[in-house]
Design a protein around this motif. Structure first.
Motif, PDB file in Angstrom:
ATOM      1  N   GLY A 131       0.666  -1.268   0.048  1.00 20.28           N
ATOM      2  CA  GLY A 131       0.118   0.019  -0.088  1.00 20.28           C
ATOM      3  C   GLY A 131       0.989   1.249   0.147  1.00 20.28           C
ATOM      4  O   GLY A 131       0.277   2.413   0.079  1.00 20.28           O
ATOM      5  N   GLU A 132       2.235   1.232  -0.366  1.00 20.43           N
ATOM      6  CA  GLU A 132       2.991   2.257  -0.307  1.00 20.43           C
ATOM      7  C   GLU A 132       3.044   3.191  -1.584  1.00 20.43           C
ATOM      8  O   GLU A 132       3.156   4.169  -1.767  1.00 20.43           O
ATOM      9  CB  GLU A 132       4.434   1.982   0.067  1.00 20.43           C
TER      10      GLU A 132
ATOM     11  N   THR B  19       0.257   3.644  -4.876  1.00 24.72           N
ATOM     12  CA  THR B  19      -1.130   3.723  -5.119  1.00 24.72           C
ATOM     13  C   THR B  19      -1.464   4.476  -6.403  1.00 24.72           C
ATOM     14  O   THR B  19      -0.743   5.216  -6.987  1.00 24.72           O
ATOM     15  CB  THR B  19      -1.902   4.510  -4.142  1.00 24.72           C
TER      16      THR B  19
ATOM     17  N   CYS C  78       3.215   7.690  -4.680  1.00 19.05           N
ATOM     18  CA  CYS C  78       3.356   7.159  -3.453  1.00 19.05           C
ATOM     19  C   CYS C  78       2.083   7.610  -2.839  1.00 19.05           C
ATOM     20  O   CYS C  78       1.330   8.251  -3.026  1.00 19.05           O
ATOM     21  CB  CYS C  78       4.407   7.919  -2.756  1.00 19.05           C
ATOM     22  N   ARG C  79       1.786   6.923  -1.643  1.00 14.81           N
ATOM     23  CA  ARG C  79       0.613   7.240  -0.746  1.00 14.81           C
ATOM     24  C   ARG C  79       0.559   8.619  -0.371  1.00 14.81           C
ATOM     25  O   ARG C  79      -0.402   9.285  -0.382  1.00 14.81           O
ATOM     26  CB  ARG C  79       0.586   6.375   0.177  1.00 14.81           C
ATOM     27  N   SER C  80       1.755   9.071  -0.026  1.00 14.12           N
ATOM     28  CA  SER C  80       1.364  10.388   0.503  1.00 14.12           C
ATOM     29  C   SER C  80       1.317  11.373  -0.527  1.00 14.12           C
ATOM     30  O   SER C  80       0.499  12.413  -0.354  1.00 14.12           O
ATOM     31  CB  SER C  80       3.034  10.927   0.949  1.00 14.12           C
TER      32      SER C  80
ATOM     33  N   ASN D 178      -0.586  10.687  -3.168  1.00  9.32           N
ATOM     34  CA  ASN D 178      -1.750  10.382  -3.675  1.00  9.32           C
ATOM     35  C   ASN D 178      -2.918  11.366  -2.580  1.00  9.32           C
ATOM     36  O   ASN D 178      -3.949  11.884  -2.995  1.00  9.32           O
ATOM     37  CB  ASN D 178      -2.192   8.907  -3.682  1.00  9.32           C
ATOM     38  N   ASN D 179      -2.543  11.250  -1.289  1.00  9.46           N
ATOM     39  CA  ASN D 179      -3.231  11.941  -0.464  1.00  9.46           C
ATOM     40  C   ASN D 179      -3.186  13.315  -0.560  1.00  9.46           C
ATOM     41  O   ASN D 179      -4.310  13.922  -0.430  1.00  9.46           O
ATOM     42  CB  ASN D 179      -2.820  11.551   1.302  1.00  9.46           C
TER      43      ASN D 179
END
Ligand SMILES: [Zn+2]
Length: 99
Positions: free
Chosen positions: A53-54, A56, A74-76, A78-79
């Motif tokens: 999940g790192e 996405t 990266c998840r960061s 994407n958020n």
């Protein structure tokens, strides 16, 4: 292999190609594919980062505006994209529709 894995392989191949072009291929492990987040280029990921999940899938344009998955980030990022860029794009689209 699903779409995320294909994107990972394509990105890792492109990353290795760019490193080679700048004479830095010797810095990369020869047997391990590494993928940089295309938005922040902050870290390099191995393919296991997808299942962890790192990495996405990112909708482009935002999902709420009919976007489709188009990139692996990266998840960061994407958020952050959802919080800042997608929210701003949605706000502008609502204003455009209203007018
Ligand atoms: Zn990122």
């Amino acid at each position: 292999m699903d779409q995320r894995h294909e994107w990972f392989k394509d990105g890792a191949r492109a990353f290795r190609s760019v490193q080679s072009r700048y004479g830095r291929a010797h810095l990369l492990p020869p047997e391990i594919d590494l993928y940089p987040c295309p938005l922040c280029l902050r870290d390099l990921y191995v393919i296991g980062a997808i299942e962890a999940g790192e990495l996405t899938r990112e909708h482009v344009p935002p999902h709420s505006l009919g976007g489709r998955w188009l990139a692996l980030t990266c998840r960061s990022c994407n958020n952050k994209a959802g919080t800042f860029f997608d929210a701003e794009a949605e706000k502008q689209e609502r204003m455009r529709s209203f007018l």
